[in-house]
Enzyme design. Structure first.
Site, PDB file in Angstrom:
ATOM      1  N   GLU A 146      93.038  54.886  97.200  1.00 25.09           N
ATOM      2  CA  GLU A 146      93.758  54.431  98.399  1.00 25.09           C
ATOM      3  C   GLU A 146      93.105  53.140  98.876  1.00 25.09           C
ATOM      4  OE1 GLU A 146      94.165  57.326 101.595  1.00 25.09           O
ATOM      5  OE2 GLU A 146      93.950  55.754 103.107  1.00 25.09           O
ATOM      6  N   GLU A 151      94.037  49.159 109.160  1.00 18.13           N
ATOM      7  CA  GLU A 151      94.217  50.322 110.015  1.00 18.13           C
ATOM      8  C   GLU A 151      93.636  49.982 111.380  1.00 18.13           C
ATOM      9  OE1 GLU A 151      93.867  54.562 108.160  1.00 18.13           O
ATOM     10  OE2 GLU A 151      92.159  53.356 107.488  1.00 18.13           O
TER      11      GLU A 151
END
Ligand SMILES: [Ca+2]
Ligand SMILES: [Ca+2]
Length: 532
Positions: A146, A151
């Site tokens: 990932e 974020e």
């Protein structure tokens, strides 16, 4: 639609490229995919590019939202994608939002992935622009890898995070770094450009062009694996609540919007060599001449030399060789053997250098040699590069192809060939670096970056998006600028060969081939990038 045609598209893999060890310089990037979100206001996101994850249940993070594909939660407005989190009771959840992904439609292996985003704000918000390996369906998370490009959690309004999660370093053990803007304003105040540059062995994160973090295999915990060598797909989502951000509270206002101006994917403009080198340690970067057998005056005259002492073509080391000064004809050098089979066609080359301060002199010469051997080590065929001699310009690294064919007994040149074809009874091929000293003449030669590769054209599958368009269907695929592509077809997989539909040169963007539907037969297609 009245057509009864069956359309099958047989495709796999994606464009892959590799960077040389010296690609610390920034290559030019070429756009290969984008969504500018220019559909009419109120539209759902383009279904030829995006699909949705839908549902609730917390998504493994105790998130509170239910992800829907409704335009309440994801729509186009003013050339922007709006991902909107609402406080509403829906399907058993108290909040709704959206999670978009290119999974099953588009994926990429390496490249620059970039999006211009204005993130939402408030306790409990968790917007993300990220990627997952396409092999998640077979190896699961986190083995698929990932890459979190951006974020943010609402309780940290002045920070965004770039992170990788893989096997042995996932969740709170992910490898990443935070980024703050100069003066530490809230990221939600404005649009910012969030980017990763993903190459074969490194990922770099930046905001508005400022690189704030990088990771490579050396960044990982001991014993864990760099898994970012597979295609990945892109996701955009806005989670509400969860273990990391915490849940919304009385200060959080709804609706909240994650606004995405564009998502763009770039590949390097100039693709380096993609073919497999059959040689091990071809640039002498492993210690102690690993994989090579040195012979002749190996100590001290044939040596692994470091960049601290000599010029190198690439990396840190070269192989330096000179004569034995024995007074009689002598050879020194190194070789390695690679299994080969009759009929196999190879090309070979390597970089050579003679220093102006120790230039090869007199009757000395040096060359790169390829010899095909049977199982008893008899030489079946012999090829050499041009020799390095005192007339070779000193102080320059020169690429010497191996193209002269010699009689293995008399060493007379008997022909010229680019493709070196293994004769009948071939068991192995030897790549050999030779320094020939007939007497006691001085000088030395360096060798670096030897290459022994399969000859001919290699076809690399590319990712394709297929869409019906009336009585045609369109095959769309991302291309690299000026590189050759070939589209092939056959009616039955049991047919012995493919037919060429067309060849084209890459534009550096998505290209589309339109094909008429067949009246009553199946047809299979492949799209490949060709490399020599
Ligand atoms: Ca836009
Ligand atoms: Ca080297």
């Amino acid at each position: 639609m009245k057509s009864s045609a069956k359309i099958f598209v047989l495709l796999s893999g994606i464009v892959a490229f590799s960077l040389t060890a010296t690609a610390g310089n920034n290559p030019g990037w070429s756009l290969v995919w984008s969504d500018e979100f220019n559909l009419p206001d109120g539209s759902s996101p383009d279904p030829t590019k995006w699909t949705f994850d839908t549902g609730g249940g917390g998504w493994g993070n105790n998130e509170l939202e239910y992800y829907s594909s409704r335009t309440n939660n994801a729509r186009i407005v003013g050339g922007m994608l709006i991902i909107q989190a609402n406080q509403e009771n829906y399907m058993g959840s108290s909040y709704t939002s959206a999670r978009l992904k290119t999974q099953g439609i588009w994926s990429w292996q390496y490249g620059r992935m970039e999006a211009r985003i204005k993130i939402p704000y408030g306790q409990g918000m968790w917007p993300a622009f990220w990627m997952l390996g396409t092999n998640i369906t077979s190896v699961n998370w986190p083995t698929c890898g990932e890459v979190d490009i951006m974020e943010n959690i609402g309780r940290e309004p002045t920070l965004v995070h770039g992170t990788i999660h893989g096997p042995g370093y996932s969740g709170s053990d992910g490898i990443g770094g935070p980024c703050a803007l100069p003066g530490s304003p809230a990221f939600a105040n404005d649009f910012h450009i969030y980017t990763v540059e993903w190459t074969t062995n490194e990922i770099k994160w930046s905001v508005d062009g400022y690189q704030y973090f990088s990771a490579n295999s050396g960044s990982l915990p001991a014993g864990t694996t760099w898994v970012y060598t597979q295609p990945q797909f892109i996701l955009l989502n806005l989670a509400v609540g969860g273990s990391w951000p915490g849940n919304p509270d009385g200060t959080t206002t709804f609706p909240q919007q994650m606004i995405v101006d564009y998502v763009r994917v770039y590949a390097p403009t100039n693709l380096p060599e993609t073919k497999t080198n059959l040689l091990s340690n071809p640039g002498f970067e492993s210690a102690n001449l690993t994989n090579w057998t040195a012979y002749g005056n190996t100590i001290p005259n044939a040596l692994l030399q470091s960049i601290a002492d000599v010029d190198v073509h690439n990396g840190t080391n070269v192989f330096k060789v000179f004569g034995q000064f024995s007074g009689v004809t002598n050879n020194s050098g190194a070789y390695q053997d690679v299994p080969a089979t009759a009929g196999q066609a190879l090309t070979a080359s390597g970089w050579v250098f003679t220093s102006s301060s120790d230039q090869i002199a007199g009757a000395n010469s040096a060359w790169i040699e390829i010899s095909f051997h049977d199982a008893s080590s008899n030489v079946l065929a012999l090829y050499r590069s041009a020799p390095v001699t005192p007339s070779t310009p000193p102080g320059l690294w020169l690429d010497f192809p191996v193209t002269n064919q010699l009689n293995p007994t008399t060493f007379a040149i008997i022909g010229s060939a680019t493709n070196l074809v293994a004769p009948a009874k071939t068991s192995f091929v030897r790549c050999q670096l030779v320094f020939d000293q007939p007497a006691t003449d001085a000088g030395s030669v360096y060798f670096d970056d030897l290459k022994l590769t399969p000859a001919g054209t290699t076809a690399i599958p590319v990712p394709v998006n297929v869409a019906r368009a009336g009585t045609n269907f369109n095959l769309a695929f991302p291309t690299y600028l000026n590189l050759p592509y070939q589209i092939n077809w056959k009616n039955f997989l049991t047919d012995p060969s493919w037919s060429v539909l067309t060849n084209l040169s890459g534009s550096g963007t998505n290209q589309t081939i339109s094909v008429g539907l067949q009246a009553s037969s199946s047809r299979f297609f492949t799209i490949s990038r060709l490399c020599n």
